[in-house]
Design a protein around this motif. Structure first.
Motif, short mmCIF file in Angstrom:
data_model
loop_
_atom_site.label_atom_id
_atom_site.label_comp_id
_atom_site.label_asym_id
_atom_site.label_seq_id
_atom_site.Cartn_x
_atom_site.Cartn_y
_atom_site.Cartn_z
N ALA A 6 0.85 -1.19 0.00
CA ALA A 6 0.00 0.00 0.00
C ALA A 6 0.89 1.23 0.00
N TYR A 7 0.58 2.16 -0.91
CA TYR A 7 1.36 3.40 -1.01
C TYR A 7 0.69 4.57 -0.30
N GLY A 8 -0.53 4.35 0.20
CA GLY A 8 -1.32 5.42 0.79
C GLY A 8 -2.25 6.02 -0.24
N CYS A 12 -2.21 0.86 -4.47
CA CYS A 12 -1.49 -0.37 -4.13
C CYS A 12 -0.76 -0.89 -5.36
N GLY A 47 -5.43 4.81 4.48
CA GLY A 47 -4.79 5.65 5.48
C GLY A 47 -5.64 5.99 6.68
N ASP A 54 3.06 5.04 8.21
CA ASP A 54 4.22 5.10 7.32
C ASP A 54 3.99 4.25 6.09
N TYR A 55 4.29 4.81 4.94
CA TYR A 55 4.10 4.13 3.65
C TYR A 55 5.36 4.32 2.81
N PRO A 56 5.57 3.42 1.84
CA PRO A 56 4.79 2.25 1.47
C PRO A 56 4.89 1.14 2.51
N ALA A 57 3.77 0.40 2.69
CA ALA A 57 3.69 -0.63 3.71
C ALA A 57 3.25 -1.95 3.08
N TYR A 96 7.86 -0.26 4.81
CA TYR A 96 7.35 -0.48 6.16
C TYR A 96 6.46 -1.71 6.20
#
Length: 341
Positions: A6-8, A12, A47, A54-57, A96
């Motif tokens: 996930a990039y926020g 994704c 989000g 914190d991203y990317p996760a 992350y």
């Protein structure tokens, strides 16, 4: 290895990451399946999950896989063991962990060996358990939800013979209903908006169902339990339910919240409810308690009264995980989508 990240802001995609390293008390696990969590995963993507900032996760927390490598001091696991809930471990710089089981390899810790050697494991390690090798690894991912629900019921103090009203018929809500009946609770009343979901609740053992779009839920529950219910449970993450629940409960009853909402505030009016009542949240289960719940779950499965496959609606190959999330976003199913590696 491939990982789904996930990039926020709702975005994704796949990333190529190194296979995670593992320590002396850890094992390397090759993932076989991971359940899609309609609540947690989607909130992280957008989000709105408290604590993930914190991203990317790397996403995913309902994984099942097999041990392929052993740390030097591991004593509780062997190669080929089926492991529940490994996590990604150390992520590379700039990346992350949102637990990270949408990745081809994860890591699990041998908590028992660490304790035997005088070390204190991280809390999550207690939830990383070995499963019977003959279980289907795809449907076994639902056992993570089962453990969370049963351990939460213990914290909420659910008892045989007590009445329960449940809002929500997703995998979590249906698990609460099924377990409540297996534990001898009743009447168990399912509250929902769609007839197909209410039908599933009846199939899981609900004594009565209420379509809250057609009937006032408070009046309907009171018609079934004139003195009120012992427990009113939000398994869907709907803060407005708190005020409805206050009209459903008997004196000294408990309103229980397990569903995680993106909305973290609610105005509560207790002017017309009993004098004495309890509001209890449990939204982040203890991994120790989850581990303690596993033997009962496996016993129910062996007896044939609990079938994880009954909670799975569709299985997607890892390459099509984006399609699975699109369907979850549209609300195409209330049961579990499972990703197969």
């Amino acid at each position: 290895m491939k990982a789904y990240v996930a990039y926020g802001n709702g975005r994704c995609g796949f990333e190529e990451l190194p296979i995670p390293s593992y320590g002396d008390y850890e094992v390397l696990v090759k993932l076989e399946s991971c359940g899609v969590c309609n609540g947690t995963d989607l909130k992280i993507i957008h989000g709105t999950f408290k604590g993930v900032e914190d991203y990317p996760a790397v996403l995913g927390h309902e994984g099942v896989g097999r041990v392929v490598e052993l740390g030097a001091k591991v004593r509780s696991f062997q190669k080929g063991d089926l492991i529940l809930m490994p996590y990604i471990g150390q992520t590379p710089a700039g990346m992350y962990s949102a637990w990270g089981t949408y990745a081809e390899y994860n890591v699990a810790a041998d908590a028992a060996a660490m304790e035997a050697d005088g070390l204190l494991p991280e809390p999550f390690a207690y939830g990383q358990q070995r499963l019977p090798g003959d279980l289907d690894p795809v449907s076994a991912s639902v056992i993570i939800t089962f453990r969370e629900v049963l351990s939460t019921m213990k914290l909420f103090g659910f008892e045989s013979g007590k009445s329960l009203a449940v809002l929500g018929q997703g995998t979590v809500g249906l698990s609460f209903i099924r377990f409540a009946k297996l534990l001898g609770m009743g009447p168990v009343i399912a509250l929902g908006r769609k007839e197909d979901k209410l039908r599933q609740a009846r199939e899981m053992g609900a004594d009565a169902t209420v379509n809250i779009l057609e009937t006032d839920p408070v009046s309907a529950v009171r018609a079934l339990c004139p003195e009120g219910v012992d427990y009113a449970l939000d398994a869907a993450g709907v803060p407005a339910f708190l005020n409805q629940a206050l009209g459903m409960i008997k004196p000294d009853a408990r309103i229980c919240v397990y569903g995680i909402s993106g909305q973290m505030q609610a105005e509560v009016d207790w002017s017309r409810c009993p004098y004495n009542w309890t509001l209890q949240f449990n939204q982040f289960p203890s991994k120790r308690l989850e581990a303690e719940a596993l033997p009962q779950i496996l016993a129910w499965m062996r007896l044939g009264v609990l079938d994880p496959a009954a909670f799975v609606s569709q299985v997607y190959p890892f390459a099509q995980i984006g399609e699975a999330f699109q369907r979850v976003e549209r609300g195409d199913t209330n049961l579990k989508f499972v990703i197969k590696f």
